[in-house]
Design a protein around this motif. Structure first.
Motif, PDB file in Angstrom:
ATOM      1  N   THR A 105     -15.644 -11.473 -17.513  1.00 38.39           N
ATOM      2  CA  THR A 105     -15.954 -12.210 -16.264  1.00 38.39           C
ATOM      3  C   THR A 105     -17.557 -11.939 -15.823  1.00 38.39           C
ATOM      4  O   THR A 105     -18.258 -12.675 -15.244  1.00 38.39           O
ATOM      5  N   ASN A 106     -18.054 -10.665 -16.081  1.00 40.57           N
ATOM      6  CA  ASN A 106     -19.528 -10.508 -15.567  1.00 40.57           C
ATOM      7  C   ASN A 106     -20.499 -11.208 -16.366  1.00 40.57           C
ATOM      8  O   ASN A 106     -21.461 -11.946 -16.079  1.00 40.57           O
ATOM      9  N   THR A 107     -20.133 -11.460 -17.935  1.00 39.49           N
ATOM     10  CA  THR A 107     -21.006 -12.562 -18.628  1.00 39.49           C
ATOM     11  C   THR A 107     -20.804 -14.026 -17.993  1.00 39.49           C
ATOM     12  O   THR A 107     -21.780 -14.580 -18.145  1.00 39.49           O
ATOM     13  N   LEU A 108     -19.592 -14.383 -17.937  1.00 36.82           N
ATOM     14  CA  LEU A 108     -19.525 -15.875 -17.361  1.00 36.82           C
ATOM     15  C   LEU A 108     -20.090 -15.875 -15.910  1.00 36.82           C
ATOM     16  O   LEU A 108     -20.815 -17.019 -15.469  1.00 36.82           O
ATOM     17  N   ARG A 109     -20.368 -14.981 -14.994  1.00 37.78           N
ATOM     18  CA  ARG A 109     -20.792 -14.842 -13.610  1.00 37.78           C
ATOM     19  C   ARG A 109     -22.375 -15.080 -14.072  1.00 37.78           C
ATOM     20  O   ARG A 109     -22.963 -15.860 -13.189  1.00 37.78           O
ATOM     21  N   ALA A 110     -22.878 -14.342 -14.810  1.00 41.35           N
ATOM     22  CA  ALA A 110     -24.351 -14.247 -15.236  1.00 41.35           C
ATOM     23  C   ALA A 110     -24.741 -15.646 -15.818  1.00 41.35           C
ATOM     24  O   ALA A 110     -25.784 -16.384 -15.224  1.00 41.35           O
ATOM     25  N   ILE A 111     -23.922 -16.131 -16.740  1.00 37.93           N
ATOM     26  CA  ILE A 111     -24.349 -17.521 -17.128  1.00 37.93           C
ATOM     27  C   ILE A 111     -24.152 -18.572 -16.061  1.00 37.93           C
ATOM     28  O   ILE A 111     -25.181 -19.460 -15.957  1.00 37.93           O
ATOM     29  N   ALA A 112     -23.091 -18.643 -14.962  1.00 40.31           N
ATOM     30  CA  ALA A 112     -23.192 -19.333 -13.852  1.00 40.31           C
ATOM     31  C   ALA A 112     -24.332 -19.386 -13.006  1.00 40.31           C
ATOM     32  O   ALA A 112     -24.929 -20.327 -12.599  1.00 40.31           O
ATOM     33  N   SER A 113     -24.748 -18.180 -13.105  1.00 41.46           N
ATOM     34  CA  SER A 113     -25.877 -17.814 -11.914  1.00 41.46           C
ATOM     35  C   SER A 113     -27.013 -18.261 -12.487  1.00 41.46           C
ATOM     36  O   SER A 113     -27.830 -18.974 -11.870  1.00 41.46           O
ATOM     37  N   ARG A 114     -27.195 -18.228 -13.958  1.00 41.99           N
ATOM     38  CA  ARG A 114     -28.626 -18.710 -14.517  1.00 41.99           C
ATOM     39  C   ARG A 114     -28.453 -20.386 -14.357  1.00 41.99           C
ATOM     40  O   ARG A 114     -29.525 -20.829 -14.223  1.00 41.99           O
ATOM     41  N   ALA A 115     -27.516 -20.966 -14.675  1.00 45.93           N
ATOM     42  CA  ALA A 115     -27.265 -22.263 -14.832  1.00 45.93           C
ATOM     43  C   ALA A 115     -27.602 -22.906 -13.381  1.00 45.93           C
ATOM     44  O   ALA A 115     -28.270 -23.683 -13.016  1.00 45.93           O
ATOM     45  N   GLU A 116     -27.103 -22.032 -12.207  1.00 44.17           N
ATOM     46  CA  GLU A 116     -27.262 -22.492 -10.975  1.00 44.17           C
ATOM     47  C   GLU A 116     -28.877 -22.333 -10.442  1.00 44.17           C
ATOM     48  O   GLU A 116     -29.370 -23.170  -9.811  1.00 44.17           O
ATOM     49  N   ALA A 117     -29.381 -21.207 -11.013  1.00 49.78           N
ATOM     50  CA  ALA A 117     -30.724 -21.065 -10.670  1.00 49.78           C
ATOM     51  C   ALA A 117     -31.760 -22.163 -11.514  1.00 49.78           C
ATOM     52  O   ALA A 117     -32.565 -22.753 -10.862  1.00 49.78           O
ATOM     53  N   ARG A 118     -31.214 -22.708 -12.548  1.00 47.82           N
ATOM     54  CA  ARG A 118     -31.939 -23.492 -13.372  1.00 47.82           C
ATOM     55  C   ARG A 118     -31.927 -25.022 -12.405  1.00 47.82           C
ATOM     56  O   ARG A 118     -32.877 -25.687 -12.236  1.00 47.82           O
ATOM     57  N   ARG A 119     -30.649 -25.088 -11.964  1.00 42.24           N
ATOM     58  CA  ARG A 119     -30.399 -26.404 -11.210  1.00 42.24           C
ATOM     59  C   ARG A 119     -31.306 -26.412 -10.053  1.00 42.24           C
ATOM     60  O   ARG A 119     -32.000 -27.335  -9.309  1.00 42.24           O
ATOM     61  N   CYS A 120     -31.401 -25.302  -9.486  1.00 44.02           N
ATOM     62  CA  CYS A 120     -32.040 -25.316  -8.162  1.00 44.02           C
ATOM     63  C   CYS A 120     -33.876 -25.510  -8.469  1.00 44.02           C
ATOM     64  O   CYS A 120     -34.266 -26.186  -7.663  1.00 44.02           O
ATOM     65  N   ARG A 121     -34.186 -24.891  -9.624  1.00 43.08           N
ATOM     66  CA  ARG A 121     -35.669 -25.084  -9.957  1.00 43.08           C
ATOM     67  C   ARG A 121     -35.940 -26.525 -10.256  1.00 43.08           C
ATOM     68  O   ARG A 121     -37.005 -27.201  -9.781  1.00 43.08           O
TER      69      ARG A 121
END
Length: 171
Positions: A152-168
């Protein structure tokens, strides 16, 4: 005559205990105070284990009347000395109750499951060293939950990175 009737009553009480339980564990109890004995009895009764001091010959008479005589012949040692008998639904329950009573004065000799299986002193000592069932369940729960938590923590980290990339990329 009066003593004979007392012995008969003690044997019938022992037979009732034997018939109502699935295991017996004799323990040496020399050196334990009456106060400590009362605390151990109270704790064991709350765990479903009955502790009784019965004359050894009277218990053997009760066992001979309720259990097959070949079982008595297979006992690893004779019942001698100051013995306290623990009657309960299983060897595990008795060993757990005796170990959680936190008394160093009780030394189980061996156990007997009442169809006839004899449990050695080493086996009872190993059972007594196990942690309480609540602690075992906590360990099992942690072993099962830990990989799921890590995933769960790994999936959250991947999702937050993907969200950060989208925001950039949007800015």
């Amino acid at each position: 005559m009066r003593l004979c009737s007392r012995k008969k009553a003690a044997v019938s009480q022992a037979m009732t205990l034997i018939k109502g339980s699935a295991a017996i564990v004799p323990s040496m109890y020399a050196g334990i105070s009456a106060v400590d004995m009362a605390l151990v009895r109270k704790h064991c009764s709350s765990c479903g284990v009955a502790l009784r001091v019965i004359r050894n010959k009277l218990l053997i008479t009760a066992l001979a009347a309720t259990v097959n005589r070949t079982v008595l012949a297979r006992l690893p040692c004779t019942l001698r000395g100051q013995l306290l008998y623990a009657f309960g639904p299983s060897i595990e329950r008795i060993a757990g109750a005796l170990s959680s009573a936190n008394t160093r004065f009780l030394a189980p000799m061996y156990g007997m499951e009442l169809p006839g299986r004899i449990v050695s002193q080493c086996e009872i000592a190993a059972i007594m060293k196990l942690p309480p069932i609540d602690a075992l369940w906590a360990r099992v729960t942690h072993l099962v939950a830990y990989p799921i938590t890590q995933l769960t923590n790994t999936l959250r980290a991947i999702a937050s990175r993907a969200e950060a990339r989208r925001c950039r990329t949007m800015t």
